[in-house]
Design a protein around this motif. Structure first.
Motif, mmCIF file in Angstrom:
data_model
loop_
_atom_site.group_PDB
_atom_site.id
_atom_site.type_symbol
_atom_site.label_atom_id
_atom_site.label_comp_id
_atom_site.label_asym_id
_atom_site.label_seq_id
_atom_site.Cartn_x
_atom_site.Cartn_y
_atom_site.Cartn_z
ATOM 1 N N CYS A 276 0.835 -1.202 0.000
ATOM 2 C CA CYS A 276 0.000 0.000 0.000
ATOM 3 C C CYS A 276 0.866 1.248 0.000
ATOM 4 O O CYS A 276 1.970 1.262 0.533
ATOM 5 C CB CYS A 276 -0.895 0.030 1.242
ATOM 6 S SG CYS A 276 -2.227 -1.153 1.168
ATOM 7 N N TRP A 277 0.324 2.300 -0.587
ATOM 8 C CA TRP A 277 0.974 3.599 -0.557
ATOM 9 C C TRP A 277 -0.076 4.605 -0.119
ATOM 10 O O TRP A 277 -1.075 4.814 -0.797
ATOM 11 C CB TRP A 277 1.532 3.964 -1.928
ATOM 12 C CG TRP A 277 2.140 5.332 -2.019
ATOM 13 C CD1 TRP A 277 2.576 6.122 -0.989
ATOM 14 C CD2 TRP A 277 2.354 6.079 -3.206
ATOM 15 N NE1 TRP A 277 3.068 7.299 -1.465
ATOM 16 C CE2 TRP A 277 2.946 7.302 -2.837
ATOM 17 C CE3 TRP A 277 2.115 5.825 -4.551
ATOM 18 C CZ2 TRP A 277 3.291 8.268 -3.755
ATOM 19 C CZ3 TRP A 277 2.468 6.797 -5.464
ATOM 20 C CH2 TRP A 277 3.060 7.996 -5.075
ATOM 21 N N ILE A 278 0.172 5.207 1.027
ATOM 22 C CA ILE A 278 -0.686 6.276 1.523
ATOM 23 C C ILE A 278 0.071 7.571 1.257
ATOM 24 O O ILE A 278 1.114 7.823 1.860
ATOM 25 C CB ILE A 278 -1.014 6.084 3.017
ATOM 26 C CG1 ILE A 278 -1.679 4.715 3.227
ATOM 27 C CG2 ILE A 278 -1.914 7.211 3.503
ATOM 28 C CD1 ILE A 278 -1.912 4.347 4.667
ATOM 29 N N SER A 279 -0.437 8.362 0.332
ATOM 30 C CA SER A 279 0.283 9.539 -0.162
ATOM 31 C C SER A 279 0.229 10.704 0.825
ATOM 32 O O SER A 279 -0.497 10.681 1.813
ATOM 33 C CB SER A 279 -0.299 9.968 -1.507
ATOM 34 O OG SER A 279 -0.177 8.919 -2.441
ATOM 35 N N ALA A 280 0.962 11.766 0.499
ATOM 36 C CA ALA A 280 1.149 12.913 1.378
ATOM 37 C C ALA A 280 -0.167 13.524 1.840
ATOM 38 O O ALA A 280 -1.097 13.708 1.065
ATOM 39 C CB ALA A 280 1.988 13.970 0.671
ATOM 40 N N ASN A 281 -0.213 13.814 3.120
ATOM 41 C CA ASN A 281 -1.321 14.531 3.767
ATOM 42 C C ASN A 281 -2.663 13.813 3.685
ATOM 43 O O ASN A 281 -3.708 14.444 3.858
ATOM 44 C CB ASN A 281 -1.432 15.962 3.224
ATOM 45 C CG ASN A 281 -0.203 16.765 3.539
ATOM 46 O OD1 ASN A 281 0.240 16.803 4.682
ATOM 47 N ND2 ASN A 281 0.389 17.378 2.531
ATOM 48 N N ALA A 282 -2.659 12.519 3.440
ATOM 49 C CA ALA A 282 -3.906 11.756 3.476
ATOM 50 C C ALA A 282 -4.335 11.582 4.940
ATOM 51 O O ALA A 282 -3.511 11.617 5.855
ATOM 52 C CB ALA A 282 -3.714 10.386 2.821
#
Length: 178
Positions: free
Chosen positions: A123-129
């Motif tokens: 998984c990749w949780i991107s910036a400021n999520a």
């Protein structure tokens, strides 16, 4: 030993000198020892905490987990982060919420609801999520876009964006490559 590691983490987490190529390995080593996680990479100003304690307040981290600057992770309800997960700068993850419908006008006197969260591999949780406590699973290979506010579970290999986050696509991946 754990209390010494925790103290050293508190000392190194906010000092940018520990971001220099030679010294950041010290911070990484401290986090790896404390969380018993191989190849854990934690940047500066990261807070990993259980804001409220309950029986499920456990944190498990897999191998090759990368956590960017200024990330806040609450594992009050329990959190499992699987292998090869990236959590980008400024992300906020919550696993508890204060009940606002329990009868008191002052919401601080109401109870707390805990929910566990499973973040699957790749998984990749991107910036400021922002991941809200209503989410219990982020499926394998899911991508949460920058600035997204995830309020529901994410399906495997899907891309979520917006506020509230909605599925905007599906990743094309080659199963033979890892």
């Amino acid at each position: 030993m754990r209390s010494i590691l925790k103290l050293l983490i508190l000392i190194t987490k906010d000092f940018s000198i520990f971001s220099s190529p030679g010294l950041r390995h010290i911070r990484w080593w401290l986090y790896r020892q404390y969380y018993n996680a191989e190849r854990l990479y934690v940047d500066t100003r990261v807070t990993i905490t259980k804001a409220h304690t309950n029986q499920s307040s456990l944190l498990q981290m897999g191998e090759d987990v990368r956590i960017g600057k200024d990330v806040y992770i609450d594992f009050s309800g329990g959190l499992t982060i699987s292998d090869h997960v990236s959590i980008s700068e400024g992300t906020k993850i919550y696993t508890h919420n204060h009940n606002i419908h329990d009868g008191h006008k002052n919401w601080q006197k109401n109870g707390i609801t805990f929910s566990s969260l499973q973040i699957e591999k790749y998984c990749w949780i991107s910036a400021n999520a922002i991941i809200l406590p209503s989410v219990t699973e982020i499926g394998e290979g899911a991508v949460i876009a920058a600035g997204a506010i995830l309020t529901k579970n994410a399906e495997p290999y899907c891309i979520y964006a917006g506020n509230p986050a909605k599925k905007i696509g599906k990743r094309r991946v080659n199963e033979d490559q890892q």
